[in-house]
Design a protein around this motif. Structure first.
Motif, PDB file in Angstrom:
ATOM      1  N   THR A   1       0.838  -1.188   0.000  1.00 21.26           N
ATOM      2  CA  THR A   1       0.000   0.000   0.000  1.00 21.26           C
ATOM      3  C   THR A   1       0.878   1.243   0.000  1.00 21.26           C
ATOM      4  OG1 THR A   1      -1.684  -1.204   1.249  1.00 21.26           O
ATOM      5  CG2 THR A   1      -1.842   1.200   1.250  1.00 21.26           C
ATOM      6  N   CYS A   2       0.508   2.206  -0.851  1.00 19.84           N
ATOM      7  CA  CYS A   2       1.206   3.493  -0.919  1.00 19.84           C
ATOM      8  C   CYS A   2       0.261   4.584  -0.436  1.00 19.84           C
ATOM      9  CB  CYS A   2       1.642   3.788  -2.351  1.00 19.84           C
ATOM     10  SG  CYS A   2       2.853   2.625  -2.994  1.00 19.84           S
ATOM     11  N   GLU A   3       0.819   5.625   0.153  1.00 18.29           N
ATOM     12  CA  GLU A   3       0.008   6.731   0.655  1.00 18.29           C
ATOM     13  C   GLU A   3      -0.359   7.731  -0.423  1.00 18.29           C
ATOM     14  OE1 GLU A   3       2.023   8.419   3.988  1.00 18.29           O
ATOM     15  OE2 GLU A   3       1.678   6.646   5.232  1.00 18.29           O
ATOM     16  N   SER A   4       0.380   7.723  -1.541  1.00 13.94           N
ATOM     17  CA  SER A   4       0.129   8.709  -2.595  1.00 13.94           C
ATOM     18  C   SER A   4       0.665   8.201  -3.926  1.00 13.94           C
ATOM     19  CB  SER A   4       0.826  10.027  -2.254  1.00 13.94           C
ATOM     20  OG  SER A   4       2.227   9.843  -2.286  1.00 13.94           O
ATOM     21  N   GLU A   5       0.248   8.874  -4.987  1.00 12.46           N
ATOM     22  CA  GLU A   5       0.790   8.548  -6.308  1.00 12.46           C
ATOM     23  C   GLU A   5       2.268   8.906  -6.398  1.00 12.46           C
ATOM     24  OE1 GLU A   5      -1.354   9.474  -9.864  1.00 12.46           O
ATOM     25  OE2 GLU A   5      -3.280   9.080  -8.912  1.00 12.46           O
ATOM     26  N   ALA A   6       2.680   9.935  -5.706  1.00  8.16           N
ATOM     27  CA  ALA A   6       4.096  10.320  -5.710  1.00  8.16           C
ATOM     28  C   ALA A   6       4.951   9.194  -5.110  1.00  8.16           C
ATOM     29  CB  ALA A   6       4.297  11.615  -4.929  1.00  8.16           C
ATOM     30  N   GLN A   7       4.490   8.600  -4.027  1.00  3.53           N
ATOM     31  CA  GLN A   7       5.218   7.488  -3.425  1.00  3.53           C
ATOM     32  C   GLN A   7       5.242   6.295  -4.389  1.00  3.53           C
ATOM     33  OE1 GLN A   7       3.378   5.531  -0.052  1.00  3.53           O
ATOM     34  NE2 GLN A   7       5.355   4.873   0.754  1.00  3.53           N
ATOM     35  N   MET A   8       4.117   6.036  -5.030  1.00  7.78           N
ATOM     36  CA  MET A   8       4.018   4.936  -5.992  1.00  7.78           C
ATOM     37  C   MET A   8       5.025   5.138  -7.132  1.00  7.78           C
ATOM     38  SD  MET A   8       0.410   3.702  -7.685  1.00  7.78           S
ATOM     39  CE  MET A   8      -0.410   3.505  -6.106  1.00  7.78           C
ATOM     40  N   GLN A   9       5.090   6.356  -7.662  1.00  9.82           N
ATOM     41  CA  GLN A   9       6.025   6.655  -8.747  1.00  9.82           C
ATOM     42  C   GLN A   9       7.477   6.513  -8.286  1.00  9.82           C
ATOM     43  OE1 GLN A   9       4.688  10.571  -9.844  1.00  9.82           O
ATOM     44  NE2 GLN A   9       3.374   9.785 -11.469  1.00  9.82           N
ATOM     45  N   ALA A  10       7.767   6.958  -7.077  1.00  9.32           N
ATOM     46  CA  ALA A  10       9.132   6.838  -6.546  1.00  9.32           C
ATOM     47  C   ALA A  10       9.536   5.370  -6.440  1.00  9.32           C
ATOM     48  CB  ALA A  10       9.228   7.517  -5.182  1.00  9.32           C
ATOM     49  N   ILE A  11       8.632   4.527  -5.984  1.00  9.33           N
ATOM     50  CA  ILE A  11       8.925   3.093  -5.863  1.00  9.33           C
ATOM     51  C   ILE A  11       9.132   2.485  -7.251  1.00  9.33           C
ATOM     52  CG2 ILE A  11       7.948   0.853  -5.215  1.00  9.33           C
ATOM     53  CD1 ILE A  11       6.647   2.336  -2.791  1.00  9.33           C
ATOM     54  N   LEU A  12       8.273   2.799  -8.199  1.00 15.00           N
ATOM     55  CA  LEU A  12       8.422   2.277  -9.558  1.00 15.00           C
ATOM     56  C   LEU A  12       9.747   2.720 -10.175  1.00 15.00           C
ATOM     57  CD1 LEU A  12       4.802   2.883 -10.897  1.00 15.00           C
ATOM     58  CD2 LEU A  12       5.829   0.669 -10.307  1.00 15.00           C
ATOM     59  N   ASN A  13      10.127   3.979  -9.969  1.00  8.49           N
ATOM     60  CA  ASN A  13      11.402   4.483 -10.487  1.00  8.49           C
ATOM     61  C   ASN A  13      12.587   3.752  -9.867  1.00  8.49           C
ATOM     62  OD1 ASN A  13      10.129   6.331 -12.163  1.00  8.49           O
ATOM     63  ND2 ASN A  13      10.307   8.011 -10.700  1.00  8.49           N
ATOM     64  N   GLU A  14      12.532   3.525  -8.558  1.00 11.19           N
ATOM     65  CA  GLU A  14      13.630   2.839  -7.868  1.00 11.19           C
ATOM     66  C   GLU A  14      13.721   1.379  -8.300  1.00 11.19           C
ATOM     67  OE1 GLU A  14      16.960   2.718  -5.287  1.00 11.19           O
ATOM     68  OE2 GLU A  14      15.872   4.371  -6.204  1.00 11.19           O
ATOM     69  N   LEU A  15      12.582   0.709  -8.445  1.00  6.40           N
ATOM     70  CA  LEU A  15      12.584  -0.679  -8.926  1.00  6.40           C
ATOM     71  C   LEU A  15      13.228  -0.757 -10.305  1.00  6.40           C
ATOM     72  CD1 LEU A  15       9.006  -1.803  -7.835  1.00  6.40           C
ATOM     73  CD2 LEU A  15      11.150  -2.838  -7.045  1.00  6.40           C
ATOM     74  N   THR A  16      12.821   0.132 -11.199  1.00  9.69           N
ATOM     75  CA  THR A  16      13.369   0.147 -12.557  1.00  9.69           C
ATOM     76  C   THR A  16      14.872   0.400 -12.533  1.00  9.69           C
ATOM     77  OG1 THR A  16      11.256   0.918 -13.442  1.00  9.69           O
ATOM     78  CG2 THR A  16      13.198   1.256 -14.823  1.00  9.69           C
ATOM     79  N   LYS A  17      15.292   1.399 -11.766  1.00 10.55           N
ATOM     80  CA  LYS A  17      16.717   1.749 -11.670  1.00 10.55           C
ATOM     81  C   LYS A  17      17.543   0.585 -11.145  1.00 10.55           C
ATOM     82  CE  LYS A  17      18.821   4.077  -8.333  1.00 10.55           C
ATOM     83  NZ  LYS A  17      19.010   5.031  -7.279  1.00 10.55           N
TER      84      LYS A  17
END
Length: 139
Positions: free
Chosen positions: A47-63
């Motif tokens: 669970t994420c608290e916001s779309e910004a957190q979701m995007q940060a996680i997706l970016n880090e996973l990709t990186k």
């Protein structure tokens, strides 16, 4: 069921869970689908608290997957949907939800034939993520 250590998990599961915990995702669970479903061996859900957190996680996973030359297919994310997927192929899919959407989709019910494991943050935080002197010291 709660995981007591991460020794039995693949490198992709360990990396994914570590990133989720580092970036403060909540209610991180693993659904073991080996021998049950064909979509992937594991689903990591959080669970994420916001779309910004979701995007940060997706970016880090990709990186991190790129940096470690680990196979991944891509990301499925649309603003406003409150659900995103990081697809690492047959090994792992990471599903990120905002709380209301997670309750609506109810993955634990949809995949009840898989083994649901609640993960413990202490078993997955990567060593390189720990910072020296970060023990809430007063300066």
């Amino acid at each position: 069921m709660t995981a007591t250590n991460n020794q039995d998990f693949s490198e992709t599961v360990k990396l994914g869970a570590g990133i989720l915990f580092e970036l403060r995702a909540q209610n991180v669970q693993l659904i073991d689908l080996r021998g049950v479903k064909n979509e992937a061996d594991y689903f990591l859900i959080a669970t994420c608290e916001s779309e910004a957190q979701m995007q940060a996680i997706l970016n880090e996973l990709t990186k991190e997957f790129k940096a470690r030359k680990l196979h991944y297919i891509g990301v499925e994310y649309k603003e406003g949907v409150r659900w995103a997927i990081f697809d690492a192929g047959l090994d792992l899919m990471v599903h990120l939800f905002e709380e209301e959407k997670r309750n609506e989709i109810s993955f634990d019910r949809l995949y009840a034939d898989g083994k649901l494991i609640t993960l413990d943050e202490h078993d997955f935080i990567r060593e390189d993520a720990k910072k020296s002197g970060d023990d809430n010291e007063l300066i």
